[in-house]
Design a protein around this motif. Structure first.
Motif, PDB file in Angstrom:
ATOM      1  N   MET A 198     -17.072 -47.880  -0.614  1.00 32.43           N
ATOM      2  CA  MET A 198     -16.351 -47.573  -1.848  1.00 32.43           C
ATOM      3  C   MET A 198     -14.848 -47.807  -1.698  1.00 32.43           C
ATOM      4  O   MET A 198     -14.171 -48.212  -2.650  1.00 32.43           O
ATOM      5  CB  MET A 198     -16.640 -46.133  -2.273  1.00 32.43           C
ATOM      6  CG  MET A 198     -18.105 -45.880  -2.583  1.00 32.43           C
ATOM      7  SD  MET A 198     -18.436 -44.259  -3.325  1.00 32.43           S
ATOM      8  CE  MET A 198     -17.801 -44.522  -4.982  1.00 32.43           C
ATOM      9  N   ALA A 199     -14.296 -47.566  -0.501  1.00 32.58           N
ATOM     10  CA  ALA A 199     -12.872 -47.810  -0.275  1.00 32.58           C
ATOM     11  C   ALA A 199     -12.562 -49.301  -0.357  1.00 32.58           C
ATOM     12  O   ALA A 199     -11.567 -49.719  -0.966  1.00 32.58           O
ATOM     13  CB  ALA A 199     -12.453 -47.252   1.086  1.00 32.58           C
ATOM     14  N   ASN A 306      -5.200 -33.885   7.065  1.00 33.56           N
ATOM     15  CA  ASN A 306      -6.537 -33.748   6.476  1.00 33.56           C
ATOM     16  C   ASN A 306      -6.713 -34.847   5.425  1.00 33.56           C
ATOM     17  O   ASN A 306      -6.732 -34.587   4.226  1.00 33.56           O
ATOM     18  CB  ASN A 306      -6.699 -32.372   5.849  1.00 33.56           C
ATOM     19  CG  ASN A 306      -8.144 -32.050   5.508  1.00 33.56           C
ATOM     20  OD1 ASN A 306      -9.012 -32.918   5.568  1.00 33.56           O
ATOM     21  ND2 ASN A 306      -8.404 -30.815   5.134  1.00 33.56           N
ATOM     22  N   VAL A 307      -6.831 -36.073   5.875  1.00 33.02           N
ATOM     23  CA  VAL A 307      -6.817 -37.244   4.999  1.00 33.02           C
ATOM     24  C   VAL A 307      -7.970 -37.237   4.002  1.00 33.02           C
ATOM     25  O   VAL A 307      -7.790 -37.536   2.815  1.00 33.02           O
ATOM     26  CB  VAL A 307      -6.844 -38.529   5.843  1.00 33.02           C
ATOM     27  CG1 VAL A 307      -7.112 -39.747   4.969  1.00 33.02           C
ATOM     28  CG2 VAL A 307      -5.529 -38.693   6.576  1.00 33.02           C
ATOM     29  N   ALA A 312     -11.020 -37.983  -0.946  1.00 29.52           N
ATOM     30  CA  ALA A 312     -12.402 -37.810  -1.403  1.00 29.52           C
ATOM     31  C   ALA A 312     -12.561 -38.138  -2.878  1.00 29.52           C
ATOM     32  O   ALA A 312     -13.394 -38.973  -3.266  1.00 29.52           O
ATOM     33  CB  ALA A 312     -12.865 -36.387  -1.117  1.00 29.52           C
ATOM     34  N   GLY A 313     -11.779 -37.501  -3.738  1.00 26.69           N
ATOM     35  CA  GLY A 313     -11.886 -37.730  -5.177  1.00 26.69           C
ATOM     36  C   GLY A 313     -11.460 -39.122  -5.604  1.00 26.69           C
ATOM     37  O   GLY A 313     -12.219 -39.837  -6.284  1.00 26.69           O
ATOM     38  N   LEU A 324     -18.133 -35.897   1.061  1.00 26.24           N
ATOM     39  CA  LEU A 324     -17.179 -36.069   2.148  1.00 26.24           C
ATOM     40  C   LEU A 324     -16.771 -34.711   2.722  1.00 26.24           C
ATOM     41  O   LEU A 324     -16.615 -34.559   3.938  1.00 26.24           O
ATOM     42  CB  LEU A 324     -15.951 -36.838   1.663  1.00 26.24           C
ATOM     43  CG  LEU A 324     -15.103 -37.548   2.719  1.00 26.24           C
ATOM     44  CD1 LEU A 324     -15.966 -38.414   3.625  1.00 26.24           C
ATOM     45  CD2 LEU A 324     -14.026 -38.391   2.051  1.00 26.24           C
ATOM     46  N   PHE A 325     -16.619 -33.718   1.849  1.00 27.58           N
ATOM     47  CA  PHE A 325     -16.348 -32.361   2.328  1.00 27.58           C
ATOM     48  C   PHE A 325     -17.525 -31.844   3.162  1.00 27.58           C
ATOM     49  O   PHE A 325     -17.333 -31.221   4.211  1.00 27.58           O
ATOM     50  CB  PHE A 325     -16.099 -31.420   1.149  1.00 27.58           C
ATOM     51  CG  PHE A 325     -14.803 -31.654   0.437  1.00 27.58           C
ATOM     52  CD1 PHE A 325     -13.599 -31.296   1.021  1.00 27.58           C
ATOM     53  CD2 PHE A 325     -14.776 -32.242  -0.814  1.00 27.58           C
ATOM     54  CE1 PHE A 325     -12.399 -31.503   0.370  1.00 27.58           C
ATOM     55  CE2 PHE A 325     -13.583 -32.458  -1.480  1.00 27.58           C
ATOM     56  CZ  PHE A 325     -12.384 -32.090  -0.885  1.00 27.58           C
TER      57      PHE A 325
END
Length: 517
Positions: A198-199, A306-307, A312-313, A324-325
């Motif tokens: 997705m990235a 805490n990247v 995540a969103g 991801l959490f």
């Protein structure tokens, strides 16, 4: 009269003074051992906590630094593999450095592993606790629930419960450990794969709307393009931390099917999985948001610790972002559980060879695990985290920064121990020259260099939280202080157990030539 004699190895290739511990044998195969190694490293946790810091040090050369950090770890892994073939003992670094350099160096090497593991366990428990409440807040949509992480009493209580649960699972044996880890590691790798896909899509597809994205370049893999040597060594230290824990595969050698070969192969498999995960995730994240210091940029100081909480969103959307959490929580929880394995088995081995009190050598009759050593590690972790949290959060942060010193210390000693232990065999064949000599020594030199540079940097109060003791950086005081504490404990044990320190329990010598009376 003293003479030199040939001491024949046992059937498994080990020397005769290596003792059985009573652990449950043939409990783990190649896949299970590799999964435990990956789990201990906790790739998702490592990525969320170090992607930003590494990007802040080296910018777009972050993937190159990941590769550079992989090199000494790979070279040291060869040393572990060769030593395990000759002496498959759950004491690993402790046992092997005793065999190579004698009881005093070996005791300190074992101490370095134990204290590093306790620091990591406390940090993992803290991270798992934070993500537990963060995830609970996301699921319930309640900010007050998420804010419970900031409540010191609630945070410590949750942390202690997680430590107790992880201790209980490790206490019940390798079969229980393996089953839990298959699910947790599979979840981590699956979510990472989704994040990478997705990235990249956000960066190059029709939805490329995230600010700061950068087109991929092969120069990202060139470590020589890092701006300065200081930045490179700082990034390298972070990278080495990201690979720490793969050697758990070796500490389970007495419980593994094919104890002389399977653990070494599993360690190499785990290393390949890790470097692949780190490279793909690092490249994808840089393509999506870049390494800027503002907004979603990886080096933004407000989110760099805490990247994934920040990405995540935007990258995965609100629904999938929750995964991801979950992955970070699973990563920290899984590593918390498996990280008990090396410390408990190292303490078991040290106690078996009379380097620690004999009570820690007890193995549970039913579960065939080092029960007392496991519980002691859990108690030590809980006490350490509680005290550090109540005293000062800055002190807790600085102990984490001091961790790299411990890692380089005992890894480098183990690498040099390989070359020295096999010194009589180094000219026997090109393979022996490379895998028992050249590669381990090179890995040891690289880690020693990082150790020295880290020690130098730690003197500066600006290193870590920025606090100081009499003008000296608190990270230096903590790191060196913990090593000196090991010296004090070693002196105390030498009075209590002189036989071990006279090399009467675990002898020093090569696998072929041993000096005997």
């Amino acid at each position: 009269m003293t003479h030199t004699a040939i001491r024949p190895p046992q059937a498994d290739g080990s020397t005769q003074d290596v003792r059985g511990k009573g652990l449950g044998g043939n409990s783990v195969g190649l896949l299970g051992s590799a999964v435990i190694g990956v789990s201990t490293v906790a790739p998702v946790y490592c990525l969320t906590s170090t992607l930003g810091s590494t990007a802040g040090e080296v910018g777009l050369q972050m993937p190159a630094v990941f590769l550079a950090g992989f090199l000494p770890m790979l070279l040291v892994a060869f040393a572990y593999r060769e030593l395990n073939r000759a002496v498959p003992d759950c004491g690993t670094s402790f046992t092997w450095t005793v065999k190579a350099f004698g009881p005093h160096v070996g005791w300190m090497c074992g101490w370095g592993l134990v204290i590093a593991t306790v620091i990591v366990l406390s940090n993992l428990a803290g991270v798992a606790t934070s993500y537990f409440w963060l995830l609970a807040g996301e699921v319930t949509g309640s900010e007050s629930v998420a804010a419970l992480d900031g409540n010191k009493a609630a945070h410590i209580a949750t942390c202690l419960l997680l430590i107790a649960a992880a201790t209980a699972i490790s206490y019940r044996g390798m079969t229980t450990t393996k089953g839990v880890q298959y699910a947790l590691v599979g979840l981590q790798l699956l979510v990472l794969a989704v994040f990478v896909a997705m990235a990249v899509n956000k960066a190059s597809g029709p939805d490329a709307v995230l600010p700061g994205g950068v087109d991929f370049s092969w120069s990202w893999l060139n470590p020589f393009e890092v701006d300065s040597f200081a930045a490179f060594t700082a990034g390298l230290s972070l990278s080495i931390f990201m690979y720490w824990g793969w050697d758990t595969c070796l500490t389970t050698n007495e419980e593994t099917i094919g104890s002389d070969r399977t653990p070494g192969r599993a360690a190499l498999v785990a290393m390949v999985v890790l470097v692949g995960s780190y490279l793909l995730t690092g490249v994808a994240a840089q393509m999506a948001v870049g390494t800027g210091t503002e907004g979603l940029g990886l080096a933004n100081p407000e989110t760099s610790d805490n990247v994934f909480a920040a990405l995540a969103g935007p990258v995965m959307g609100d629904t999938l972002g929750i995964l991801l959490f979950v992955a970070v929580l699973a990563s920290a929880a899984a590593s918390l559980q498996t990280t008990f394995i090396p410390v408990a088995r190292t303490v078991l081995a040290m106690s078996t060879y009379e380097a620690l009190p004999p009570s820690y050598a007890r193995v549970h009759e039913r579960f065939r695990t080092p029960g007392r050593a496991t519980v002691a590690a859990g108690v030590a972790t809980g006490v350490f985290y509680t005290v550090m949290t109540l005293v000062s959060e800055h002190v807790l942060i600085d102990t984490i920064y001091a961790l790299g010193l411990m890692i380089c210390f005992y890894y480098a000693l183990t690498a040099f121990a390989c070359a020295w232990y096999f010194r009589a065999e180094l000219t026997r064949s090109p393979r022996d020259t490379l895998f028992k000599g050249v590669f381990p020594v090179l890995g040891g030199i690289l880690l020693t260099a990082v150790f020295g540079k880290t020690l130098y940097d730690m003197w500066d109060p600006a290193y870590g939280s920025g606090s100081a003791v009499l003008g000296v950086g608190s990270v230096f005081v903590i790191g060196v202080g913990l090593l000196l504490l090991g010296v004090v404990l070693m002196v105390a044990m030498r009075r209590r157990s002189p036989a071990f320190f006279r090399s009467e329990v675990l002898t020093t010598g090569t696998p072929a030539l041993v000096v005997e009376d």
